[in-house]
Design an enzyme around this catalytic site. Sequence first.
Site, mmCIF file in Angstrom:
data_model
loop_
_atom_site.group_PDB
_atom_site.id
_atom_site.type_symbol
_atom_site.label_atom_id
_atom_site.label_comp_id
_atom_site.label_asym_id
_atom_site.label_seq_id
_atom_site.Cartn_x
_atom_site.Cartn_y
_atom_site.Cartn_z
ATOM 1 N N TYR A 136 0.682 -1.146 0.142
ATOM 2 C CA TYR A 136 0.051 -0.160 -0.081
ATOM 3 C C TYR A 136 1.042 1.151 0.062
ATOM 4 C CZ TYR A 136 -3.927 -3.060 1.029
ATOM 5 O OH TYR A 136 -4.693 -4.158 1.296
ATOM 6 N N LYS A 186 3.748 -15.152 4.329
ATOM 7 C CA LYS A 186 3.952 -16.152 3.378
ATOM 8 C C LYS A 186 5.386 -16.526 3.099
ATOM 9 C CE LYS A 186 2.017 -18.281 -0.196
ATOM 10 N NZ LYS A 186 1.544 -19.715 0.073
ATOM 11 N N ASP A 218 -2.440 -18.394 3.255
ATOM 12 C CA ASP A 218 -3.438 -19.049 2.632
ATOM 13 C C ASP A 218 -4.175 -20.105 3.553
ATOM 14 O OD1 ASP A 218 -0.963 -20.187 2.669
ATOM 15 O OD2 ASP A 218 -1.029 -21.239 0.656
ATOM 16 N N ASP A 242 -5.633 -6.877 5.823
ATOM 17 C CA ASP A 242 -6.789 -6.335 5.297
ATOM 18 C C ASP A 242 -7.785 -7.320 4.742
ATOM 19 O OD1 ASP A 242 -8.614 -4.454 4.024
ATOM 20 O OD2 ASP A 242 -7.186 -3.836 2.445
ATOM 21 N N ASP A 246 -11.580 -8.769 7.109
ATOM 22 C CA ASP A 246 -12.751 -8.828 6.285
ATOM 23 C C ASP A 246 -13.535 -10.351 6.324
ATOM 24 O OD1 ASP A 246 -12.612 -6.226 5.784
ATOM 25 O OD2 ASP A 246 -12.765 -6.157 3.723
#
Length: 348
Positions: A136, A186, A218, A242, A246
């Site tokens: 970001y 990751k 994942d 992020d 959610d």
Amino acid sequence: MPLIAVLAGDGIGPEVTAEARRVLEALDLGLVFEEGLVGGAAYHATGHPLPPETLDLAKRADAILFGSVGDPSCDNLERGLRPEQAILGLRKELTLFANLRPAKLFPGLEDASSLRPEIARTIDLLIIRELNGDVYFGEKGMRTTPAGLREGYDLMSYDEAEVSRIAHAGFQAAARRRGRLCSIDKANVLETSQLWRDVVIETSAQYPDVTLSHMLVDNAAMQLVRDPGQFDVIVTGNLFGDILSDLASMCVGSIGLLPSAALDAAGKGLYEPIHGSAPDIAGQGKANPAAAILSAALMLRHSLNLPEAADRIDAAVATALANGARTADLGGTLSTRGMADAVLAALA
């Protein structure tokens, strides 16, 4: 008297923020509120999503009560003028690096969860998302390859100081809860994640009473819907946090229920519901204000040192929901104002 900057923003932001302010005012805490423009509303009024006067207000305030940013009419603006740049700018200018996103199922909402009731009941976790780094904030742009193809790029990077800072926040939060921290990365693919994991492990030596585990992102997404009760505190980077937060929102029944806090090193924070501007229902009185109200409770707890008042708000929201108060996202018919009225009734 504490000064609260009210930055309602776009879409349903003004609606839900107004109800959160009503609840705060009902507690008679002597708070002073000052409003400012932000996001698409600010762009249309001033030509920029984060005007200097709004940034000045945010810096002067003891805490920020934030609504949402996002306006479809601004989608074709250059990236630096889009509404979303306001929240990124506030995070950067105020060094709001630690994003706290709690997720806990309220009793009575088992059927609203996307999970089976017996699994949903186990959800009680806190996601701590790093806010000042990752793709970001990394170098980004569009270029043309030697073959003449358009190529977009976004640089993901963290330095060890950034990782250490958010790792400390994660360990400290876990020490206050049930003593378990799961770091999500990751590392099997990304060098950024390998550094993340290395630094988190190094930091763990300072917290011998917290049990540290690691999980690939994942797998974490799968585990959040398979067995969310295994998690206490999750710490992760900006992008992964992020997405996972959610996902957690649907595990507890609705994105309209999840508050968040973005904190600096001294505890000053920006408090906002995670649901975004929802332009499709803006102005219709359909939005669930619970996440904004719960964000106000986080503000009282983390920035204003008023934990008893925060507990009262949390309990009032739980009581309203237990008594059957439901907006459309939870299968009910209450308006935004009606849901807030139910919370205020429980508060009284």
